[in-house]
Write a protein that holds these residues in place. Sequence first.
Motif, short mmCIF file in Angstrom:
data_model
loop_
_atom_site.label_atom_id
_atom_site.label_comp_id
_atom_site.label_asym_id
_atom_site.label_seq_id
_atom_site.Cartn_x
_atom_site.Cartn_y
_atom_site.Cartn_z
N ASP A 66 25.01 30.00 13.17
CA ASP A 66 24.68 30.67 14.41
C ASP A 66 25.88 29.80 15.57
OD1 ASP A 66 23.79 31.55 16.83
OD2 ASP A 66 21.70 30.90 16.71
N PRO A 67 26.80 30.23 15.95
CA PRO A 67 27.84 29.74 16.68
C PRO A 67 27.29 29.47 18.12
CG PRO A 67 28.57 31.71 15.90
CD PRO A 67 27.64 31.55 15.19
N GLU A 68 26.64 30.73 18.37
CA GLU A 68 26.21 30.65 19.90
C GLU A 68 25.18 29.38 20.04
OE1 GLU A 68 25.77 33.58 17.92
OE2 GLU A 68 27.58 34.30 18.63
N ALA A 69 24.37 29.07 19.31
CA ALA A 69 23.37 27.78 19.44
C ALA A 69 24.05 26.64 18.78
CB ALA A 69 22.15 28.23 18.47
N GLY A 70 25.16 26.74 18.01
CA GLY A 70 25.93 25.47 17.39
C GLY A 70 25.17 24.90 16.21
N VAL A 71 24.62 25.74 15.47
CA VAL A 71 23.75 25.43 14.59
C VAL A 71 23.93 26.21 13.26
CG1 VAL A 71 21.20 25.61 13.59
CG2 VAL A 71 21.70 24.80 16.05
N ALA A 72 23.68 25.53 12.08
CA ALA A 72 23.77 26.00 10.70
C ALA A 72 22.39 25.71 9.98
CB ALA A 72 24.66 25.43 9.74
N ARG A 73 21.86 26.71 9.42
CA ARG A 73 20.57 26.62 8.84
C ARG A 73 20.39 26.70 7.20
NH1 ARG A 73 20.27 29.45 13.37
NH2 ARG A 73 19.06 28.72 15.20
N VAL A 74 19.47 26.00 6.42
CA VAL A 74 19.52 26.08 5.31
C VAL A 74 17.71 26.29 4.96
CG1 VAL A 74 19.63 24.94 2.94
CG2 VAL A 74 21.51 24.91 4.73
N ILE A 75 17.32 27.17 4.33
CA ILE A 75 15.89 27.23 4.06
C ILE A 75 15.57 26.52 2.80
CG2 ILE A 75 15.24 29.04 5.17
CD1 ILE A 75 15.37 30.88 2.74
N SER A 76 14.59 25.62 2.50
CA SER A 76 14.23 24.81 1.36
C SER A 76 12.75 24.50 1.12
CB SER A 76 14.93 23.36 1.74
OG SER A 76 14.71 22.62 0.61
N SER A 77 12.42 24.08 0.22
CA SER A 77 11.07 23.57 -0.03
C SER A 77 11.13 22.13 0.36
CB SER A 77 10.76 23.74 -1.68
OG SER A 77 9.18 23.44 -1.64
#
Length: 138
Positions: free
Chosen positions: A43-54
């Motif tokens: 998400d470049p607008e927020a400046g964030v990368a996300r990874v879902i995990s347990s």
Amino acid sequence: MAIDPRDPGTAYLSFWRERHVCTLTTLRPNGTPHVVPVGVTYDPEAGVARVISSKSSKKVGNVLAGGVDGAPASVCQFAGRLWATLEGRARVVTEPEAIADAERRYAERYERTPSPNPNRVVIEITLTGAMGSRALRD
């Protein structure tokens, strides 16, 4: 040449929207790298990368070991000679709304809904840098 993770250019962003398996690199408490395959949304607008995990995964434990300031982390993907890396500080997010948003983004990018997981959390990387193949730089 560095790429601005909030304004990466169209080729770089397009590459991150394609369906690719990525890697997440975190640091173990002893300082050695822990690299695992993951799905990533950017998400470049927020400046964030996300990874879902347990929440019981080693990668989540590595991030939690970073304390309140988070932990250094990077995500990378490649296809043939193209590659792109995003890096920054990771933290573990447990709020249900954030998890639902991350699941929606994952489903959009990977064209499949993640399996239900009551222990799911999100590793959210606040991006401080980006780099990649010359062909991805506009």
